[in-house]
Design a protein around this motif. Structure first.
Motif: not given
Length: 620
Positions: A285-302
């Motif tokens: 609860a003391e943490r003001e933020r948490h890291q989010i990793f934005v990761e593509p699922e492949g070469w051609n997919t969005v």
């Protein structure tokens, strides 16, 4: 309709694929049964392989002749060596994969093996004759005979999916659960339990604003998992990092009253080291933020995997909170995150070969044993496939030692200590992690793969050449010196003290600030020698030089511990006959049935005095 098979593998996830390939490559006829031929080797959660300790496991599988490393290298879209700023024991390879290509490559690899047949169906029960498995029965009522069966059911055994207050049966989104096996195994005397895992929502990458995120590129000098010469893509895809904030957290809390985790609808324990976003907010609860990793699922997919946002909150709460994350303001969700509960069987019911103690020739591998992660599952499948083949062919079993591999640590932990929450491998679980590095997995384990017949003579010779060549480089550094005039400028530049007289290269390289790369310009003869060898050989030599004294101490400890492992115990020994043992020790030893004195010493509840009693008995 069906011939009798040597081995039937139930489930075609990471454990099942490795099990089928290992057994088939050893010469067994294998039938791989899966509920859906289109989801073979599906990456159900994160489209990535490796990570801290997990990367070491993938390299160990590859070093012995498995395929997870090869498939990953063929389909990866980004590679990073984690923990480069720390010592080599902590270096851990990780690769983002193209989710669709990964599954496709595994299927094509399996189909190329003439010893592997396939059948799309659900296994409802195993067939047992006396105390030995004899095949399986499917939901279509078909009975198929085999000499051994490997169960790799993943999250499908009585799987139950949770999204907010909604829950429905399923082993994965849009796939039905498997029923019948748990109930039958319990009727045969097995203990079972429930565990939980989860996955985050997926979003449309075209709807994200990447200018508000931090770029995260792969290593410029791209590494690999496999020790073979798999061709790597010259390009890599970028990932991104963003963060939650207090507004996101408050929005998520709005859904807590409908959270299946907080309302008690989920009974199974989830992975401690990969908590859901609501669990993070609650526990930290003391943490003001948490890291989010934005990761593509492949070469051609969005499609984008939102790593760090695993959740089972109602889908409207998920979406509202997502759009408050920087870069996600206009995000379009493809599918919501969810939690899944499933049955597992406490792994203390297995031997170190992963064969069950109650039913001969029946093996368990993967999440059915209480583990989490593709890598942990794949390694168990690989070992189970080998040992199933070895058992039915009356060959010597393969038991991996804790001192020789992370796979050995994993299996020993499971079988000896058990687990009540999803087990994940960490480097800290290994006593000898300095010896169990990712770079030397081929040196440690390829001879084992070669003895089994999974590694070719040519491939083993490459490993031997690497050892000889690395030693040649080390010997060179012990024989050649540098003059102060040729090296003091470099020493000053990297911030280490100058020398007043000639110094051996070996002594200089033991300094943390110096490397072969920094010293090549000071020694033409060194530069010429290193020019003969590849990056892996040079790296191996440098690690040997920098950590030589530590290796010697570690090997001394291993040798001392090995004496305990050399004391074999008859698995049928009746510990109740030793009145000097504590009552708890007798109960635990009868349950686990350790193979060695060393394994007995690692059982919770067995004290040093109990081990002393056992040692006296064994030496008699």
């Amino acid at each position: 309709m069906f011939k009798k098979y040597d081995i039937i593998v139930v489930g075609a996830g990471h454990a099942g694929c490795e099990a089928a390939m290992a057994a088939a490559n050893l010469g067994s006829s294998v039938l791989l049964i899966t509920m859906n031929m289109n989801t073979i080797a599906q990456m159900s959660c994160n489209p990535a392989m490796g990570g801290v300790a997990k990367g070491q496991i993938v390299r160990e599988i590859d070093a012995m002749g498995g395929f997870s490393g090869i498939i990953t290298d063929k389909t990866s879209i980004q590679f990073r060596m984690l923990n480069r700023s720390k010592g080599p024991a902590m270096w851990s390879p990780r690769a983002q994969s193209d989710r669709m290509r990964f599954a496709e490559e595994w299927r094509l690899t399996l189909e190329s093996n003439l010893n592997v047949d396939f059948w799309q169906d659900t296994v409802s029960s195993i067939l047992v004759k006396g105390d030995k498995v004899s095949g399986v029965k499917t939901s279509l009522g078909i009975e198929i005979e085999s000499d051994a069966v490997i169960l790799t059911n993943g999250t499908f055994l009585n799987g139950l999916i949770h999204i907010g207050e909604k829950r429905f049966g399923g082993g994965r989104a849009a796939e039905r659960a498997a029923t019948g096996i748990t109930e039958q195994l319990m009727s045969l005397g097995f203990e079972s339990g429930r565990m939980k895992t989860g996955t985050p929502p997926r979003v449309d990458g075209r709807s994200l604003d990447y200018s508000k995120m931090e770029e995260q590129w792969g290593d410029e000098e791209r590494g690999r998992f496999s020790f073979t010469d798999v061709e790597l893509s010259k390009e890599q895809r970028c990932c991104w990092i963003t963060y939650t904030n207090s507004t996101v957290h408050e929005t998520l809390k709005e859904g807590f009253e409908k959270s299946p985790m907080f309302t008690g609808r989920i009974k199974g324990l989830g992975p401690r080291y990969c908590p859901s976003i609501e669990d993070k907010i609650n526990r930290f609860a003391e943490r003001e933020r948490h890291q989010i990793f934005v990761e593509p699922e492949g070469w051609n997919t969005v499609e984008i995997y939102v790593n760090g946002f695993s959740t089972s909150l109602p889908e409207d709460v998920q979406y509202k909170a997502l759009t408050l994350i920087p870069g996600f303001e206009k995000a379009r969700m493809f599918r919501p995150g969810y939690a899944i509960e499933y049955d597992y069987f406490p792994p203390t019911q297995l031997s170190l070969t992963l064969e069950t103690k109650l039913i001969n020739n029946l093996f368990f591998a993967g999440q059915i044993n209480g583990t989490t992660g593709y890598e942990e599952a794949a390694s168990q499948g690989f070992i189970a496939g080998i040992n199933a083949h070895q058992k039915i062919k009356d060959n010597h079993e393969l038991i991996m030692k804790r001192s020789e591999s992370y796979i050995g640590v994993l299996i020993d932990d499971l079988v000896t200590k058990g687990t009540e929450e999803p087990y994940r491998m960490f480097t800290s679980r290994a006593e000898h992690r300095l010896l169990l590095r990712q770079d030397n997995a081929d040196i440690r384990l390829s001879p084992i793969g070669h003895n089994l017949g999974l590694i070719s003579d040519e491939r083993l010779q490459k490993v031997k050449d690497k050892v000889v060549n690395a030693e040649e480089i080390v010997d060179f550094t012990k024989r050649h010196s540098l003059e102060p005039s040729s090296v003091n400028g470099i020493l000053e530049e990297v911030g280490t003290s100058a020398i007043s007289q000639n110094a051996k290269l070996f002594q200089l390289l033991s300094r943390p600030q110096l490397s072969f790369k920094t010293l090549r310009s000071a020694s033409p003869s060194l530069d010429e020698l290193l020019g003969k060898y590849n990056k892996e050989t040079i790296e191996e030599a440098e690690i040997k030089i920098k950590y030589e004294s530590y290796f010697e101490k570690e090997l001394e400890i291993v040798n001392k511990m090995q004496r305990m492992e050399d004391h074999q115990i008859n698995p049928e020994f009746d510990y109740h006959t030793l009145g000097s043992l504590s009552k708890e020790a007798r109960e635990k030893l009868m349950k686990i049935k350790p193979r060695t004195l060393g394994q007995a010493s690692r059982i919770s509840g067995v004290s040093p005095s109990d081990i002393s009693v056992l040692m006296v008995h064994i030496t008699r």
